[in-house]
Design an enzyme around this catalytic site. Structure first.
Site, PDB file in Angstrom:
ATOM      1  N   CYS A  53      35.818  33.594  11.095  1.00 41.82           N
ATOM      2  CA  CYS A  53      34.675  33.313  11.959  1.00 41.82           C
ATOM      3  C   CYS A  53      34.949  32.044  12.758  1.00 41.82           C
ATOM      4  O   CYS A  53      35.326  31.013  12.190  1.00 41.82           O
ATOM      5  CB  CYS A  53      33.422  33.138  11.104  1.00 41.82           C
ATOM      6  N   CYS A  56      32.126  29.203  11.395  1.00 38.60           N
ATOM      7  CA  CYS A  56      32.172  28.607  10.052  1.00 38.60           C
ATOM      8  C   CYS A  56      33.498  28.803   9.324  1.00 38.60           C
ATOM      9  O   CYS A  56      33.677  28.296   8.232  1.00 38.60           O
ATOM     10  CB  CYS A  56      31.028  29.137   9.199  1.00 38.60           C
ATOM     11  N   CYS A 102      28.740  37.465  10.806  1.00 36.22           N
ATOM     12  CA  CYS A 102      29.324  36.712   9.703  1.00 36.22           C
ATOM     13  C   CYS A 102      28.267  36.573   8.616  1.00 36.22           C
ATOM     14  O   CYS A 102      27.135  36.149   8.895  1.00 36.22           O
ATOM     15  CB  CYS A 102      29.781  35.345  10.194  1.00 36.22           C
ATOM     16  N   CYS A 105      27.300  32.500   8.189  1.00 35.55           N
ATOM     17  CA  CYS A 105      26.570  31.728   9.206  1.00 35.55           C
ATOM     18  C   CYS A 105      25.730  32.589  10.143  1.00 35.55           C
ATOM     19  O   CYS A 105      24.949  32.059  10.931  1.00 35.55           O
ATOM     20  CB  CYS A 105      27.525  30.854  10.006  1.00 35.55           C
ATOM     21  N   CYS A 125      34.820  46.546  15.931  1.00 37.03           N
ATOM     22  CA  CYS A 125      35.208  46.143  17.282  1.00 37.03           C
ATOM     23  C   CYS A 125      34.675  44.726  17.515  1.00 37.03           C
ATOM     24  O   CYS A 125      33.461  44.524  17.560  1.00 37.03           O
ATOM     25  CB  CYS A 125      34.599  47.155  18.249  1.00 37.03           C
TER      26      CYS A 125
END
Length: 155
Positions: A53, A56, A102, A105, A125
């Site tokens: 991510c 985070c 995510c 976060c 995707c």
């Protein structure tokens, strides 16, 4: 169960992380935008490692699950760990899709579709601006200073 700490960032940590985003990253990650196809930095990335991510740094997808979907966005058939990615029903733009965020976060990553290759037949995707990349053997970024699994090398 994940070895990574999935506790959301504190408000102060979130503010610090968000202040480091470019306008394009903020538009996609925080406002659920989409980058243009065929322009993302990770579309043609062939290195071995882990996609994390951008906000985070939670590991999200391994390079071993990446495939060329022809859609213009980096695509993966399975997440790093199922609990690292959250799926949300998305009815925007007159369509019914499954958004992926995510799990730590809540940042927008992209969408998952049921037209990928075996063994999962899923196509996650993703927007390149939603991701960072850690090569196998390198240390993960740990912007939340969690230690633990975050202190281990990727691979």
């Amino acid at each position: 169960m994940s070895a990574f700490d999935l506790t959301p960032p504190t408000d102060a940590q979130r503010q610090a992380l968000e202040s480091s985003l470019s306008p394009d990253e903020a538009r996609v990650l925080l406002q659920h935008g989409t980058e243009a196809p065929f322009c993302g930095v990770f579309l043609d990335n062939k290195r071995d490692g882990v996609y994390c991510c951008r906000l985070c740094a939670l590991p999200l997808f391994r390079s071993s699950t990446k495939f060329d979907s022809g859609t213009g966005w980096p695509s993966f058939f399975a997440p790093f760990a199922p609990e690292h990615v959250r799926e949300i029903r998305d009815t925007s733009h007159g369509m019914i899709r499954t958004e992926i965020t995510c799990a730590r976060c809540g940042s927008h990553l992209g969408h998952v579709f049921p037209d990928g290759p075996p063994p999962t037949f899923e196509r996650h995707c993703l927007n390149s601006v939603s991701l960072s990349f850690t090569e196998n053997g390198a240390s993960y970024d740990d912007p939340l200073q969690r230690g633990g699994a975050e202190a281990e090398p990727a691979g």
